[in-house]
Structures are given as C-alpha cells and as structure tokens.
Enzyme design. Structure first.
Site, mmCIF file in Angstrom:
data_model
loop_
_atom_site.group_PDB
_atom_site.id
_atom_site.type_symbol
_atom_site.label_atom_id
_atom_site.label_comp_id
_atom_site.label_asym_id
_atom_site.label_seq_id
_atom_site.Cartn_x
_atom_site.Cartn_y
_atom_site.Cartn_z
ATOM 1 N N ASP A 1 40.566 43.746 37.964
ATOM 2 C CA ASP A 1 41.759 43.187 38.613
ATOM 3 C C ASP A 1 42.911 43.130 37.617
ATOM 4 O OD1 ASP A 1 40.291 42.776 40.898
ATOM 5 O OD2 ASP A 1 39.802 40.693 40.401
HETATM 6 N N1 URA Z 1 35.077 40.673 39.427
HETATM 7 C C1 URA Z 1 36.300 40.209 39.737
HETATM 8 O O1 URA Z 1 36.435 39.299 40.532
HETATM 9 N N2 URA Z 1 37.354 40.791 39.149
HETATM 10 C C2 URA Z 1 37.251 41.778 38.251
HETATM 11 O O2 URA Z 1 38.257 42.258 37.738
HETATM 12 C C3 URA Z 1 35.966 42.253 37.941
HETATM 13 C C4 URA Z 1 34.888 41.680 38.534
#
Ligand code: URA
Length: 235
Positions: free
Chosen positions: A102
């Site tokens: 993310d």
């Molecule tokens: N899980 C999440 O919620 N975000 C990420 O970036 C990776 C794994």
C-alpha cells in the site's frame, strides 16, 4: 542497440574487441557484412554473425530489494503522476515490482525484469511467507490473536492462519510481528481491523528468505547470488 554492444552482451568479446571484429569485416547482420561499429541493430529482429557463427544476447535479469518509503506507489507507472518504486531505481532496465505494498506501507519490495520469477512469487499456490511489523491500536488479547492464528473471515474473504507475536506493548498501541502466506489486498490491515485493533503503521521485513535487513528507507540493493538462487528454486 549498437552492434558492438549487442556483440558484447552475447559474450562474443568485449565491446572494444567487437569494434575491431566489425572493422575487420568479420561481422554480418542479416547476411550483410557491416564494417561500421555504431551500426544499430534490433535485438528482437536482426540476426548477428561473427565469422559465420550466430550470436545471441545472453539476457541477465536484474533483481533489486528496495526499502519503500511512505507516499510511493508500488506500480511501474502511476496515472496520477505520483512517485513510483521504479522511479527510485537508477537503471536503464525496464523493471517492475513483484507484488504490491500500500502507498502508506514501508519496507521490502522486490523489483525485477524477470517475468518468470514474478509469476512464481505472486502465484497463491506457492504460499511465500511475508513478514510485517505492524503497529496497531491498543493491545489485542490472546483470543483476538488466536482468531488470526486460526484464520479469519473478513467480508467474503477468508484469510488463512497467520503467525502473530506481540513484540512490544505500549499504553496506546502495540508492535506485532505478523507473517502471512497469502498476499491479498490490504490483508494485514483488514485482519487487524476485524479484531478491532486497526493498523497505524505497517512495514514489511521479509519475503520468503529475502530480508530487508538494515537497508535504509528509500535505499535499494541488488540481490546476491544466494538470494537469486533461492528465488529460482521456488517451484
Ligand atoms: N497488507 C496490507 O494491509 N497492506 C500492505 O501493504 C501489505 C499487506
């Protein structure tokens, strides 16, 4: 690509030596002798010969580990013009990230131009373990953590059991090492939201046997031979 570069990348000789071979009239491109060193060839279409022997480019792939900062998107290009993980690497290779983090997640992301490895690592069948350090609100009790260990349903998604361990607990939040073997969208955040301990900060520290180690945020390094061997050994 210049002819002498093509020759060097095929392992025939160094670039300088290749230039000599070209001037000596020993090199043909598609049946035509070429004596001009800067001659441009298309590696996908042209056939190059040295003394009548066909030369083929040896493709060496690139594998990079990046410590992704916040605010950087983990796609190869972004329609909104935001900085991407690819923008952070100084290279002429056309790299792309393996999987996603993310925009507000930091930590380990791998980049490569090797499509085969990318497919292997992102295919759910392989269940590559990924470990995160999650800072969550409050401190989940044993029951809540056990539900994550058993596997949890969020909406229509069923997440497989995770390995979770509280590393530190403060008054308002706690730091939990979390290992998952899937890579579903926002998985870690959704897991902790479900047990009412939302994630405040998330950092990935390993993908299978590849570790972030002490790589500083925004920095990257090339994977070593053992790490590449490991990636290639994933069946
Ligand atoms: N899980 C999440 O919620 N975000 C990420 O970036 C990776 C794994």
């Amino acid at each position: 690509m210049r002819l002498q570069k093509y020759m060097a990348h095929s392992g025939a000789a160094s670039r300088r030596k290749s230039e000599e071979f070209i001037s000596e009239g020993r090199v043909k491109v598609n049946n035509k002798v070429i004596t001009e060193p800067g001659y441009k060839v298309d590696p996908d279409k042209d056939r190059v010969y040295l003394d009548g022997r066909r030369l083929k480019i040896i493709k060496k792939h690139t594998y990079i580990a990046l410590n992704k900062p916040m605010g950087v998107v983990s796609t190869a290009s972004d329609e909104k013009g935001r900085k991407t993980v690819v923008d952070m690497i100084e290279t002429d290779e056309r790299l792309y990230p393996i999987g996603r983090l993310d925009i507000d997640t930091t930590g380990l992301i791998l980049l490569t131009d090797d499509g085969e490895i990318t497919n292997k690592l992102t295919h759910p069948r392989h269940e590559i373990k990924k470990t995160y350090i999650a800072t969550v609100e409050g401190t989940p009790d044993k029951r809540a953590l056990d539900s994550l260990r058993k596997g949890i349903k969020v909406g229509n998604e069923k997440f497989k059991g995770a390995d979770v361990k509280i590393l530190k607990s403060f008054e308002n939040d706690s730091i939990i090492r979390t290992t998952i073997s899937e890579g579903k969208n926002h998985q870690v955040k959704l897991m902790y939201e479900k047990i009412n301990h939302p994630v405040k900060k998330l950092k990935r520290i390993s993908i299978g046997e590849i570790e972030l180690g002490d790589l500083e945020i925004g920095n990257y390094r090339y994977l070593n031979e053992d790490e590449i061997k490991y990636l290639k050994s994933i069946k």
